[in-house]
Design an enzyme around this catalytic site. Structure first.
Site, PDB file in Angstrom:
ATOM      1  N   HIS A 111     -18.285 -73.492  69.214  1.00 45.67           N
ATOM      2  CA  HIS A 111     -17.142 -73.204  70.083  1.00 45.67           C
ATOM      3  C   HIS A 111     -15.917 -74.042  69.758  1.00 45.67           C
ATOM      4  O   HIS A 111     -14.860 -73.850  70.349  1.00 45.67           O
ATOM      5  CB  HIS A 111     -17.536 -73.381  71.548  1.00 45.67           C
ATOM      6  CG  HIS A 111     -18.642 -72.453  71.946  1.00 45.67           C
ATOM      7  ND1 HIS A 111     -19.960 -72.806  71.830  1.00 45.67           N
ATOM      8  CD2 HIS A 111     -18.622 -71.178  72.393  1.00 45.67           C
ATOM      9  CE1 HIS A 111     -20.710 -71.784  72.210  1.00 45.67           C
ATOM     10  NE2 HIS A 111     -19.924 -70.792  72.552  1.00 45.67           N
ATOM     11  N   ARG A 163      -9.306 -65.076  76.924  1.00 41.91           N
ATOM     12  CA  ARG A 163      -9.936 -64.080  76.040  1.00 41.91           C
ATOM     13  C   ARG A 163      -9.936 -62.702  76.685  1.00 41.91           C
ATOM     14  O   ARG A 163     -10.237 -62.576  77.862  1.00 41.91           O
ATOM     15  CB  ARG A 163     -11.391 -64.462  75.769  1.00 41.91           C
ATOM     16  CG  ARG A 163     -11.531 -65.764  75.071  1.00 41.91           C
ATOM     17  CD  ARG A 163     -12.015 -65.545  73.673  1.00 41.91           C
ATOM     18  NE  ARG A 163     -11.819 -66.771  72.895  1.00 41.91           N
ATOM     19  CZ  ARG A 163     -11.973 -66.828  71.606  1.00 41.91           C
ATOM     20  NH1 ARG A 163     -12.311 -65.748  70.930  1.00 41.91           N
ATOM     21  NH2 ARG A 163     -11.792 -67.954  70.961  1.00 41.91           N
ATOM     22  N   CYS A 164      -9.648 -61.709  75.886  1.00 39.50           N
ATOM     23  CA  CYS A 164      -9.663 -60.352  76.402  1.00 39.50           C
ATOM     24  C   CYS A 164     -10.631 -59.497  75.593  1.00 39.50           C
ATOM     25  O   CYS A 164     -10.955 -59.807  74.461  1.00 39.50           O
ATOM     26  CB  CYS A 164      -8.268 -59.747  76.330  1.00 39.50           C
ATOM     27  SG  CYS A 164      -7.205 -60.479  77.566  1.00 39.50           S
ATOM     28  N   GLU A 215     -28.461 -70.886  72.351  1.00 45.73           N
ATOM     29  CA  GLU A 215     -27.434 -71.913  72.419  1.00 45.73           C
ATOM     30  C   GLU A 215     -28.054 -73.195  72.981  1.00 45.73           C
ATOM     31  O   GLU A 215     -28.750 -73.166  73.979  1.00 45.73           O
ATOM     32  CB  GLU A 215     -26.330 -71.418  73.359  1.00 45.73           C
ATOM     33  CG  GLU A 215     -25.232 -72.398  73.565  1.00 45.73           C
ATOM     34  CD  GLU A 215     -24.095 -71.803  74.414  1.00 45.73           C
ATOM     35  OE1 GLU A 215     -23.898 -70.581  74.384  1.00 45.73           O
ATOM     36  OE2 GLU A 215     -23.432 -72.586  75.088  1.00 45.73           O
ATOM     37  N   GLU A 271     -21.355 -59.648  58.924  1.00 43.18           N
ATOM     38  CA  GLU A 271     -20.723 -58.722  59.882  1.00 43.18           C
ATOM     39  C   GLU A 271     -19.210 -58.517  59.699  1.00 43.18           C
ATOM     40  O   GLU A 271     -18.504 -58.299  60.685  1.00 43.18           O
ATOM     41  CB  GLU A 271     -21.013 -59.164  61.333  1.00 43.18           C
ATOM     42  CG  GLU A 271     -22.488 -59.326  61.636  1.00 43.18           C
ATOM     43  CD  GLU A 271     -22.785 -59.835  63.066  1.00 43.18           C
ATOM     44  OE1 GLU A 271     -21.940 -59.664  63.958  1.00 43.18           O
ATOM     45  OE2 GLU A 271     -23.862 -60.401  63.269  1.00 43.18           O
TER      46      GLU A 271
HETATM   47  N1  GLN Z   1     -24.721 -61.607  65.800  1.00 46.95           N
HETATM   48  C1  GLN Z   1     -23.584 -61.922  66.606  1.00 46.95           C
HETATM   49  C2  GLN Z   1     -22.642 -62.821  65.810  1.00 46.95           C
HETATM   50  O1  GLN Z   1     -23.089 -63.629  65.097  1.00 46.95           O
HETATM   51  C3  GLN Z   1     -23.976 -62.604  67.906  1.00 46.95           C
HETATM   52  C4  GLN Z   1     -22.776 -62.933  68.752  1.00 46.95           C
HETATM   53  C5  GLN Z   1     -23.071 -63.400  70.175  1.00 46.95           C
HETATM   54  O2  GLN Z   1     -24.108 -63.896  70.470  1.00 46.95           O
HETATM   55  N2  GLN Z   1     -22.134 -63.291  71.055  1.00 46.95           N
HETATM   56  O3  GLN Z   1     -21.453 -62.735  65.934  1.00 46.95           O
END
Ligand code: GLN
Ligand code: ZN
Length: 619
Positions: free
Chosen positions: A554, A375-376, A525, A344
């Site tokens: 995280h 975060r914004c 998660e 991505e």
């Molecule tokens: N496919 C997205 C990524 O990997 C999923 C992000 C998310 O769950 N917030 O960034």
């Protein structure tokens, strides 16, 4: 104060503070934080006295928890509200007290607050209905602060409707003040800065600065209805123009959503799909994959900025993104991943990227709002009927697939998440908008499939987030949200594997909905809660593929091989191993390469250990 500006300090109210608190791990079983009200109130009283001494004439206590259905019985909450505001309003020296209840109708607790000695009560009269005259009469001399201007969305206020509400409120309550329905933190500052938007679209919008003007006009209206007539008429004219504007209502889109039947929302039985996918994909037990994004390095970001400024041509920019994709694919090959992603790099944000490529949605330049903590985010504006005029992700997925013999996952953001992280039109039910987005994604998925992509992931991290505050509204929400996902994904062949990904969630609450998505594989998660979710999956009898995250993305912390092996061993105990996938908790875009590589390597090592154990046990 020192600068001659009178301010009103605000703080979360004691009841909300306790209702939203979690008991610590070592608290006795059944401990409810609300039971500590008597310990908390003296601290609030001290605060009141200090603020009074500092010269504050008003204080605001936010009590949003009162408009949400809680597990705590309503009578207990009522008793807590009554007690809390009896004590606070009885403080020896205090500013005047305003209690604010944003985000929905206050219902029963209005009477409880009215019976206390607070000085003013703010209600959300935009989302919530106007309370009954009898309930309002109970307020006596208190000021009713009527939140009639939406603080949560960016549409220009229908001043005529708000004026009507204010008439009703004024007739029944003593003193009226006007405000937004919530604080203005959810909306950007000033729509006049968005000069790249069409003048027409801008005329439909009100950001915080514009809302402040609307509140002023409506306050003038309360004092003298005639004074606001011109402004009210102008707002009505703009809203009428919006309803018939090009793009807001498109016959081609309406014809498509209107013709949908049950068959458009469902696939073959899972057993049939499972067999076809096994045949097509030949994956090992405990397949390894990632959630989609790889680190968004400063090189990627700067390339995008330079392309936006015109310092890089589109061709140069695309070449840099392709180089990045190749690097990410090669890395996954080297690490030994089974199902690859392209990383991505070309996406600025998982919603904005799609917003930029769909009709009926626009993006802002300055429209930043707080997302959480520091975060914004810059939500897109979904203003019209949504369509996809050309493929969005296909060329990237196709390129990535051309670099490897392993399956490459196509990667899309789901309808609910696109709605949740945008400002969404308010002139039709969310379910209708979600189906339009679902159809646009369905077309994209068909194109990905035709381009040879065998696995397609549709992310829905916001599925839990949009769950309504009142339980009575849950089932309708879960129906349209699940349906929009199914509409997006149900057009594929049995052999095409649909994945979804969810995070930020207490999954127990929405596990039926997750199951209802009918995805072949769901990644969730789980690392931070050390695999708690596998218990929910087990008791629910979740029957399709599932990847509980084993790497908490995280933080920069690298999970050790041993740690991941243990998490996988826990998962295998509760979920049949043929259903299990191995993946991180979420995308890797906020991480750096050093820790990402090491962590992903440990995931593969741990998977090999657990696989070997499974083989051994099967002998
Ligand atoms: N496919 C997205 C990524 O990997 C999923 C992000 C998310 O769950 N917030 O960034
Ligand atoms: Zn996620």
């Amino acid at each position: 104060m020192a600068n001659g500006i009178e301010t009103r300090p605000y703080i979360v109210g004691p009841v909300t503070y306790l209702l939203l608190s979690k008991a610590s791990d070592d608290a006795p079983a059944g401990f409810a934080p609300l039971s500590r009200l008597e310990d908390v109130l003296p601290v609030y009283v001290q605060l009141l006295e200090k603020l009074a001494a500092a010269g504050a004439s008003w204080i605001q206590f936010d009590e949003p928890a009162l408009v949400v259905d809680q597990d705590t019985p309503a009578a207990e909450i009522e008793a807590a509200v009554a007690r809390a505001y009896e004590v606070l309003s009885g403080a020896a020296k205090r500013p005047q007290i305003l209690v604010s209840t944003p985000y929905g109708a206050l219902d029963g607790q209005l009477g409880t607050l009215a019976a206390t000695n607070i000085d003013a009560l703010h209600i959300d009269a935009f989302k919530g209905a106007v309370p009954s005259a009898a309930a309002l009469a109970g307020l006596g001399n208190k000021t009713l602060v009527a939140g009639v201007v939406d603080g949560h969305n960016i549409w220009r206020n229908d001043l005529a409707v708000s004026a009507g509400k204010l008439d009703e409120l004024k007739a029944a309550a003593g003193r009226i003040a006007v405000s937004t329905s919530t604080s203005a933190q959810h909306v950007p500052h000033d729509v006049t800065e968005e000069t790249q938007l069409s003048g027409e679209l801008r005329s439909w919008l009100a950001f915080a600065d514009q809302k402040a003007v609307e509140v002023r006009i409506l306050a003038d209206y309360v004092a003298d209805p005639a004074s606001a007539k011109a402004a009210i008429d102008e707002a009505s004219a703009v809203i009428a123009a919006r309803a018939t504007a090009a793009g807001v209502h498109r016959e081609d889109v309406r014809a498509r959503t209107g013709a949908l039947t049950g068959a458009d929302f469902s696939r073959s039985a899972y057993e049939v799909r499972e067999a076809a996918q096994e045949e097509a994909l030949h994956l090992p037990p405990l397949p390894t994959t990632t959630i989609g994004s790889f680190p968004q390095t400063s090189e990627i970001r700067s390339a995008r900025a330079r392309n936006n400024r015109g310092d890089l041509t589109n061709e140069q920019y695309e070449q840099l993104m392709k180089d990045e994709i190749k690097r990410v694919v090669d890395l996954q090959e080297e690490l030994g991943y089974d199902v690859l992603v392209h990383g991505e790099p070309e996406r600025n944000d998982m919603v904005q990227y799609f917003a930029e490529n769909l009709e009926g949605v626009d993006v802002t330049v300055h429209g930043w709002v707080q997302s959480y903590g520091s975060r914004c985010t810059r939500p897109s504006i979904l203003w019209g009927d949504v369509t996809r005029s050309a493929p969005i992700t296909v060329k990237w997925a196709e390129y990535a697939q051309s670099l490897t013999n392993k399956p490459m996952k196509g990667m899309l953001t789901g309808p609910v998440t696109i709605l949740a992280w945008s400002f969404v039109r308010d002139d039709q039910p969310l379910g209708e908008t979600a189906n339009q987005v679902g159809l646009a994604l369905r077309d994209e998925i068909a194109d990905l499939e035709a381009a040879g992509i065998k696995i397609i992931q549709v992310d829905e991290p916001a599925l839990r987030e949009l769950l309504p505050l009142r339980k009575a509204d849950h089932s309708a929400y879960l129906k349209w949200s699940v349906d929009s996902f199914r509409l997006a994904t149900a057009g594929v062949a049995d052999a095409t594997q649909i994945h979804t990904h969810l995070c930020y969630s207490e999954f127990g609450v929405i596990i039926d909905a997750i199951d209802g998505l009918d995805a072949d594989v769901t990644s969730i998660e789980a690392a931070r809660s050390r695999m708690e979710v596998v218990h929910d999956l087990e008791s629910h009898g979740f029957g399709r593929g599932v990847g509980p995250g084993v790497y908490d993305i995280h933080s920069p912390r690298v999970p050790g091989e041993q740690e991941v092996t243990e998490l996988l061993a826990t998962a295998v105990k509760h979920v049949p191993s043929r259903q299990l996938w191995v993946n991180p908790d979420c995308g890797l875009k906020t991480r750096g390469y050093a820790e990402t590589e090491e962590s992903l390597r440990n995931l593969v090592k741990a998977t090999r250990t657990v696989r070997a154990g499974l083989l051994e046990a099967a002998k």
